[in-house]
Write a protein that holds these residues in place. Structure first.
Motif, PDB file in Angstrom:
ATOM      1  N   GLY A   7      27.673  68.286  45.579  1.00 48.67           N
ATOM      2  CA  GLY A   7      26.519  68.532  46.435  1.00 48.67           C
ATOM      3  C   GLY A   7      26.929  68.647  47.897  1.00 48.67           C
ATOM      4  N   TYR A   8      25.933  68.899  48.746  1.00 47.97           N
ATOM      5  CA  TYR A   8      26.178  68.988  50.183  1.00 47.97           C
ATOM      6  C   TYR A   8      26.638  67.628  50.712  1.00 47.97           C
ATOM      7  N   PRO A   9      27.327  67.639  51.875  1.00 54.46           N
ATOM      8  CA  PRO A   9      27.696  66.365  52.506  1.00 54.46           C
ATOM      9  C   PRO A   9      26.461  65.499  52.753  1.00 54.46           C
ATOM     10  N   TYR A  10      26.619  64.218  52.684  1.00 49.62           N
ATOM     11  CA  TYR A  10      25.569  63.220  52.965  1.00 49.62           C
ATOM     12  C   TYR A  10      24.331  63.366  52.082  1.00 49.62           C
ATOM     13  N   SER A  11      24.502  63.866  50.863  1.00 46.60           N
ATOM     14  CA  SER A  11      23.324  63.983  49.998  1.00 46.60           C
ATOM     15  C   SER A  11      23.140  62.725  49.154  1.00 46.60           C
ATOM     16  N   GLY A  12      24.183  61.895  49.087  1.00 47.41           N
ATOM     17  CA  GLY A  12      24.069  60.635  48.351  1.00 47.41           C
ATOM     18  C   GLY A  12      24.948  60.556  47.112  1.00 47.41           C
ATOM     19  N   LYS A  13      25.939  61.452  47.027  1.00 54.16           N
ATOM     20  CA  LYS A  13      26.809  61.497  45.842  1.00 54.16           C
ATOM     21  C   LYS A  13      27.561  60.186  45.621  1.00 54.16           C
ATOM     22  N   THR A  14      28.198  59.711  46.690  1.00 53.05           N
ATOM     23  CA  THR A  14      29.024  58.513  46.542  1.00 53.05           C
ATOM     24  C   THR A  14      28.148  57.278  46.324  1.00 53.05           C
ATOM     25  N   THR A  15      26.960  57.297  46.911  1.00 55.36           N
ATOM     26  CA  THR A  15      26.029  56.186  46.683  1.00 55.36           C
ATOM     27  C   THR A  15      25.642  56.134  45.201  1.00 55.36           C
ATOM     28  N   LEU A  16      25.336  57.297  44.633  1.00 52.62           N
ATOM     29  CA  LEU A  16      25.017  57.376  43.198  1.00 52.62           C
ATOM     30  C   LEU A  16      26.222  56.955  42.359  1.00 52.62           C
ATOM     31  N   PHE A  17      27.396  57.451  42.741  1.00 51.65           N
ATOM     32  CA  PHE A  17      28.625  57.128  42.002  1.00 51.65           C
ATOM     33  C   PHE A  17      28.871  55.612  41.978  1.00 51.65           C
ATOM     34  N   GLN A  18      28.599  54.969  43.105  1.00 56.30           N
ATOM     35  CA  GLN A  18      28.816  53.517  43.168  1.00 56.30           C
ATOM     36  C   GLN A  18      27.850  52.769  42.257  1.00 56.30           C
ATOM     37  N   THR A  19      26.615  53.267  42.184  1.00 51.83           N
ATOM     38  CA  THR A  19      25.631  52.644  41.297  1.00 51.83           C
ATOM     39  C   THR A  19      26.071  52.768  39.844  1.00 51.83           C
ATOM     40  N   ILE A  20      26.533  53.956  39.497  1.00 51.51           N
ATOM     41  CA  ILE A  20      26.945  54.235  38.121  1.00 51.51           C
ATOM     42  C   ILE A  20      28.173  53.428  37.724  1.00 51.51           C
ATOM     43  N   SER A  21      29.149  53.401  38.634  1.00 51.92           N
ATOM     44  CA  SER A  21      30.453  52.817  38.269  1.00 51.92           C
ATOM     45  C   SER A  21      30.550  51.349  38.652  1.00 51.92           C
ATOM     46  N   GLN A  22      29.638  50.901  39.516  1.00 48.81           N
ATOM     47  CA  GLN A  22      29.728  49.543  40.076  1.00 48.81           C
ATOM     48  C   GLN A  22      31.074  49.314  40.762  1.00 48.81           C
ATOM     49  N   ILE A  23      31.632  50.391  41.311  1.00 51.47           N
ATOM     50  CA  ILE A  23      32.851  50.276  42.124  1.00 51.47           C
ATOM     51  C   ILE A  23      32.414  50.388  43.575  1.00 51.47           C
ATOM     52  N   HIS A  24      32.941  49.510  44.409  1.00 52.89           N
ATOM     53  CA  HIS A  24      32.609  49.617  45.826  1.00 52.89           C
ATOM     54  C   HIS A  24      33.566  50.591  46.489  1.00 52.89           C
ATOM     55  N   ILE A  25      32.993  51.587  47.200  1.00 50.37           N
ATOM     56  CA  ILE A  25      33.830  52.572  47.877  1.00 50.37           C
ATOM     57  C   ILE A  25      33.738  52.323  49.380  1.00 50.37           C
ATOM     58  N   THR A 232      16.294  68.206  35.254  1.00 52.44           N
ATOM     59  CA  THR A 232      16.068  67.608  36.563  1.00 52.44           C
ATOM     60  C   THR A 232      15.882  66.104  36.403  1.00 52.44           C
ATOM     61  N   VAL A 233      16.648  65.343  37.178  1.00 50.11           N
ATOM     62  CA  VAL A 233      16.634  63.892  37.053  1.00 50.11           C
ATOM     63  C   VAL A 233      16.362  63.277  38.436  1.00 50.11           C
ATOM     64  N   PRO A 234      15.335  62.444  38.563  1.00 47.18           N
ATOM     65  CA  PRO A 234      15.066  61.854  39.865  1.00 47.18           C
ATOM     66  C   PRO A 234      15.817  60.541  40.057  1.00 47.18           C
ATOM     67  N   PHE A 235      16.157  60.214  41.288  1.00 50.39           N
ATOM     68  CA  PHE A 235      16.666  58.881  41.575  1.00 50.39           C
ATOM     69  C   PHE A 235      16.483  58.559  43.050  1.00 50.39           C
ATOM     70  N   PHE A 236      16.713  57.320  43.391  1.00 50.54           N
ATOM     71  CA  PHE A 236      16.577  56.848  44.773  1.00 50.54           C
ATOM     72  C   PHE A 236      17.892  56.138  45.088  1.00 50.54           C
ATOM     73  N   ALA A 237      18.845  56.909  45.621  1.00 49.94           N
ATOM     74  CA  ALA A 237      20.227  56.430  45.679  1.00 49.94           C
ATOM     75  C   ALA A 237      20.366  55.076  46.356  1.00 49.94           C
ATOM     76  N   LYS A 238      19.778  54.972  47.539  1.00 49.66           N
ATOM     77  CA  LYS A 238      20.030  53.770  48.335  1.00 49.66           C
ATOM     78  C   LYS A 238      19.366  52.553  47.692  1.00 49.66           C
ATOM     79  N   ILE A 239      18.100  52.725  47.278  1.00 59.77           N
ATOM     80  CA  ILE A 239      17.374  51.611  46.656  1.00 59.77           C
ATOM     81  C   ILE A 239      18.047  51.222  45.346  1.00 59.77           C
ATOM     82  N   GLU A 240      18.413  52.212  44.561  1.00 64.81           N
ATOM     83  CA  GLU A 240      18.947  51.898  43.235  1.00 64.81           C
ATOM     84  C   GLU A 240      20.346  51.285  43.298  1.00 64.81           C
TER      85      GLU A 240
END
Ligand SMILES: Nc1nc2c(ncn2[C@@H]2O[C@H](COP(=O)(O)OP(=O)(O)OP(=O)(O)O)[C@@H](O)[C@H]2O)c(=O)[nH]1
Ligand SMILES: [Mg+2]
Length: 361
Positions: A7-25, A232-240
């Protein structure tokens, strides 16, 4: 199986990735890296239940790998937002998650200045088509040269006609995922892995204020981008991400407040299984309970091969019990009494949730 998060920069990819993987980046390191990768356990409450019943030494979930890509570069340059490293790696993914920015936040820069879900989804569709078109045009040039050399003429002609079909499709601004592929041309799809043919999850990273309108927004986007191969899948990266770090009880209370069901991981995996036509079967015993991922329509013998190639080669029969029957009856003995325990041959088509024991020589 690998799923790429792009996705575009700052769209929340890494935030989502951290939620999924429970790895802190660490954000300072993240920005310098091409991608983050994590192997994630596929959650399955059925496996949890079987594990409770068998109390084995080990529980082994099927796994799936997520790759968190760096944001697109040169975003103003149509037809050029993917660099070569991105293209090479993205083409190897089995499915793509496109994270689209739907949140407003003045402290986070927005490369396209405004929030506009439709525009961003369409832009990526266009970029996929342009990237594939560039590939196909180069390929056609090469094949035409080969044709003059008169070497492997039949093979070259066959590929050329398929590449021309791809080119015409793409020139009509239609992604390759929308056309059918006969068995005799599937190998080109497999070899070249065009991006516009990949199953796509549009992951809308919505604003907190959108919580009450979540379903309407999802509907609006999925109606605009209708395809058998887009979900299409909704999410709330920061909250989740914050929620994922809470204790179970607290988590449930907050999730109910936000009207959220399951975790982002659950949502993505369910969509990926649907898009890719995947399902699970189980093996059970005192040593381990385990879930396995297979394609729908796979036979008992092919499924045995997923466990071990020897099981494929030396397959005799499969002992099969449906998950629901097993839970209902509570034991192998009861299932046998009721006739739920079956012996199936190699052509048996495995059902989602089947508990299998492979007999082999
Ligand atoms: N307010 C708000 N901020 C968010 C949300 N999702 C992500 N952010 C913030 O936006 C910034 C960028 O998020 P990342 O997850 O790093 O974005 P990215 O897509 O990985 O960005 P690149 O890797 O640079 O392309 C971070 O400061 C996040 O905390 C959201 O849903 N709401
Ligand atoms: Mg990132």
């Amino acid at each position: 199986m690998q799923i790429g998060i792009i996705g575009y920069p700052y769209s929340g990819k890494t935030t989502l990735f951290q939620t999924i993987s429970q790895i802190h980046i660490d954000p300072n390191i993240a920005s310098k890296k091409d991608s983050n990768q994590a192997v994630v356990k596929v959650p399955d409450t059925r496996l949890d239940k079987l594990t409770d019943m068998f109390n084995p030494k080990k529980k082994v979930n099927a796994t799936i790998e997520f790759v968190d890509f760096a944001g697109f570069q040169n975003v103003e340059q149509k037809g050029g937002i993917f660099n070569t490293a991105f293209l090479v790696k993205a083409r190897t993914m089995d499915a793509i998650v496109h994270v689209v920015r739907g949140f407003a936040d003045d402290t986070v820069p927005h490369v396209l200045n405004t929030v506009n879900l439709e525009r961003d989804v369409q832009n990526l569709e266009d970029e996929f088509v342009l990237a594939d078109l560039a590939f196909v045009e180069t390929r056609i040039e090469k094949l035409e040269k080969d044709l003059q050399k008169q070497k492997n003429k039949d093979e070259v002609e066959k590929e050329l006609s398929e590449m021309i079909r791809w080119k015409e499709t793409l020139e009509g601004n239609v992604p390759l995922r929308e056309i059918e592929f006969d068995d005799n041309v599937k190998k080109f799809l497999k070899n070249y892995q065009p991006l516009s043919a990949k199953p796509l999850m549009v992951a809308l990273n919505l604003d907190e204020n959108d919580v009450p309108n979540k379903d309407k927004i999802v509907q609006r986007i999925s109606e605009k981008f209708t395809s058998k191969k887009i979900l299409t899948v909704p999410f709330f990266a920061k909250i989740e991400l914050e929620l994922s770090q809470l204790e179970e009880e607290e988590k449930e209370i907050f999730m109910a407040d936000y009207g959220l069901e399951g975790s982002p991981l659950n949502r993505l995996i369910q969509s990926a299984y649907n898009l890719l036509g995947l399902q699970s079967f189980f093996t059970v015993g005192e040593d381990e309970t385990r879930s396995w991922t297979i394609r729908k329509g796979m036979t008992a013998q092919e499924s045995a091969g997923v466990i071990h190639t020897d099981f494929f080669n030396k397959f005799i029969r499969a002992e099969v019990i449906g998950y629901d029957h097993f839970i209902e009856e509570g034991s192998f003995a009861k299932c046998k009494e009721k006739g739920y325990f079956r012996l199936e041959g190699k052509e048996y088509i495995v059902n989602d949730g089947d508990i299998l024991n492979i007999r082999h020589s």
